[in-house]
Scaffold this motif. Structure first.
Motif, PDB file in Angstrom:
ATOM      1  N   ILE A   4       0.834  -1.205   0.000  1.00  0.00           N
ATOM      2  CA  ILE A   4       0.000   0.000   0.000  1.00  0.00           C
ATOM      3  C   ILE A   4       0.868   1.255   0.000  1.00  0.00           C
ATOM      4  N   GLU A   5       1.938   1.246   0.793  1.00  0.00           N
ATOM      5  CA  GLU A   5       2.816   2.413   0.858  1.00  0.00           C
ATOM      6  C   GLU A   5       3.647   2.585  -0.408  1.00  0.00           C
ATOM      7  N   ASP A  15      -5.833  -4.590  -4.264  1.00  0.00           N
ATOM      8  CA  ASP A  15      -5.949  -5.869  -3.557  1.00  0.00           C
ATOM      9  C   ASP A  15      -5.409  -5.768  -2.138  1.00  0.00           C
ATOM     10  N   ALA A  16      -4.293  -5.090  -1.957  1.00  0.00           N
ATOM     11  CA  ALA A  16      -3.698  -4.935  -0.625  1.00  0.00           C
ATOM     12  C   ALA A  16      -4.621  -4.132   0.288  1.00  0.00           C
ATOM     13  N   ARG A  17      -5.217  -3.067  -0.227  1.00  0.00           N
ATOM     14  CA  ARG A  17      -6.161  -2.280   0.583  1.00  0.00           C
ATOM     15  C   ARG A  17      -7.391  -3.110   0.945  1.00  0.00           C
ATOM     16  N   ASN A  18      -7.898  -3.889  -0.010  1.00  0.00           N
ATOM     17  CA  ASN A  18      -9.060  -4.743   0.275  1.00  0.00           C
ATOM     18  C   ASN A  18      -8.725  -5.787   1.339  1.00  0.00           C
ATOM     19  N   LEU A  19      -7.551  -6.387   1.261  1.00  0.00           N
ATOM     20  CA  LEU A  19      -7.127  -7.371   2.253  1.00  0.00           C
ATOM     21  C   LEU A  19      -6.978  -6.726   3.624  1.00  0.00           C
ATOM     22  N   ARG A  20      -6.340  -5.556   3.690  1.00  0.00           N
ATOM     23  CA  ARG A  20      -6.201  -4.832   4.958  1.00  0.00           C
ATOM     24  C   ARG A  20      -7.564  -4.529   5.563  1.00  0.00           C
ATOM     25  N   ASP A  21      -8.484  -4.032   4.741  1.00  0.00           N
ATOM     26  CA  ASP A  21      -9.820  -3.694   5.236  1.00  0.00           C
ATOM     27  C   ASP A  21     -10.558  -4.936   5.732  1.00  0.00           C
TER      28      ASP A  21
END
Length: 77
Positions: A4-5, A15-21
């Motif tokens: 994300i960073e 995909d990374a933001r969706n997984l984090r959420d």
């Protein structure tokens, strides 16, 4: 968080933001860890629990001890 960073846009960032959420939503996601009742797997579970708390801000909701030893027996028996 590294993806994300590093990648602000694109499919991997999404995909990374969706997984984090998903991992941060306690209403829809539980974290369950399974360990054996042996010294090393238990120690690894404790270490990973701490790492989860540091990286995503939450620990497991449940830890399952698989393969319980009968009463009166130790791991060598």
């Amino acid at each position: 968080s590294t993806v994300i960073e590093t990648m602000k846009t694109g499919p991997m960032a999404a995909d990374a933001r969706n997984l984090r959420d998903m991992l941060n939503n306690r209403r829809s996601t539980s974290i369950v860890m399974v360990t054996l009742c042996e010294a090393m797997p238990v120690q690894e579970t404790l270490q990973y629990t701490g790492e989860l708390e540091r990286t995503i801000g939450r620990g497991p909701d449940l830890i399952v001890a698989n393969m319980m030893l009968p009463a009166g027996m130790d791991e060598y028996e």
